[in-house]
Design a protein around this motif. Sequence first.
Motif, PDB file in Angstrom:
ATOM      1  N   GLU A 102       5.426   7.258   2.030  1.00 12.17           N
ATOM      2  CA  GLU A 102       6.123   6.367   1.094  1.00 12.17           C
ATOM      3  C   GLU A 102       7.616   6.677   1.069  1.00 12.17           C
ATOM      4  O   GLU A 102       8.446   5.753   0.978  1.00 12.17           O
ATOM      5  N   GLU A 162       9.240   5.106   4.093  1.00  7.18           N
ATOM      6  CA  GLU A 162       9.331   3.643   3.963  1.00  7.18           C
ATOM      7  C   GLU A 162      10.389   3.238   2.947  1.00  7.18           C
ATOM      8  O   GLU A 162      11.224   2.355   3.210  1.00  7.18           O
ATOM      9  N   ASN A 163      10.395   3.885   1.790  1.00  9.14           N
ATOM     10  CA  ASN A 163      11.276   3.473   0.700  1.00  9.14           C
ATOM     11  C   ASN A 163      12.717   3.921   0.889  1.00  9.14           C
ATOM     12  O   ASN A 163      13.650   3.235   0.452  1.00  9.14           O
TER      13      ASN A 163
END
Length: 346
Positions: free
Chosen positions: A39, A42-43
Amino acid sequence: MRGAIIGFGTIAMGHMGGYSRVEELEITAVLDISKERREYAENTYGLTAYSDFAKLVANEDLDFIDICTPPGSHAEYSALGLANGLHVLCEKPVFLPEQDGGYQKQMDLIRESDRVYYPCHVYKFAPVLASLKERIQNPAFGEVLGANFRTLRTGHAKGVPEWRMHWRREPETSRGGILRDHGPHSIYLAMNLTGCTPRSVSCLTGRMREGSAYRDTEDSALLRIRCDNDVEIAMTLSWAAGHRSTGYSVIGSGGSVVVDGDELTAGVGGEVVRTSIESGFDDPSHKEWFPGMLRDFLRTAVEPGCQAELIREALTTSIVIDAAYASAADEGRWVDCTVPEDLLPA
């Protein structure tokens, strides 16, 4: 060239700093077993993240992978990368003897592939150490007679909080203590800077920090390495020091050169020169050193014949560490660390 980072933890952050400054290389995806790290990739970076290698290569158009996982999985991902026709960059230690058939199988996979296998020996690209090497190569410096390397830390480097922050003290993941973690940097640098080849090693290891919770891995190691040309190199490694410092000294028949952090002192022909070369030794990510290393990878990818010496360097480094552990287990006796000729690249 498009690539994926395998293992998106603390080590990978240094690599990402390098990729951001080398326009010929682009990281487009990551692989990590941690949901939180996927995550984060991705973020924060807009990267596609995977938990499975097969899905990564099936969905991404890749030219290379960059292995930034702990040592326990280096052989596995190296084999997968080469088997899928990808160039492979791998963090140290590049080779481990007991994994997946040992050195012979790892070397066979490299020989059978037409891809480049590149050891991430990033300390060679520290500016002050590049200057040290230039001075050693000056004819006035003469023949190398000996060297002394020092790496002192107040503790082991921590991993990301989302996944086993103290994996460097867990032998099943790290495959050793400071000798396996900081040892490779000192050993490959010794060869690169002096041009000498290790022949035997004497080593003592121990746990110097009282009350440490980590009883299965050493936090300190003292090495003496005998090389060809009767050169001896001494190394001190410790995670139990009261301060952080890094130092290198090399003595030649015509002078000497000493590095203490970013400070370099060279004495040749009776003249002493002192200079400060900002190199960021106190930054554990070493992100400022990676652009130079990645450009060297690009050069090697274009001229794959260049990788033979890099593979020899990485293999010798690992065999010296194996011999050092054997020596430490037998009260520091001298142990041969000559690399078998049949393992060496042509």
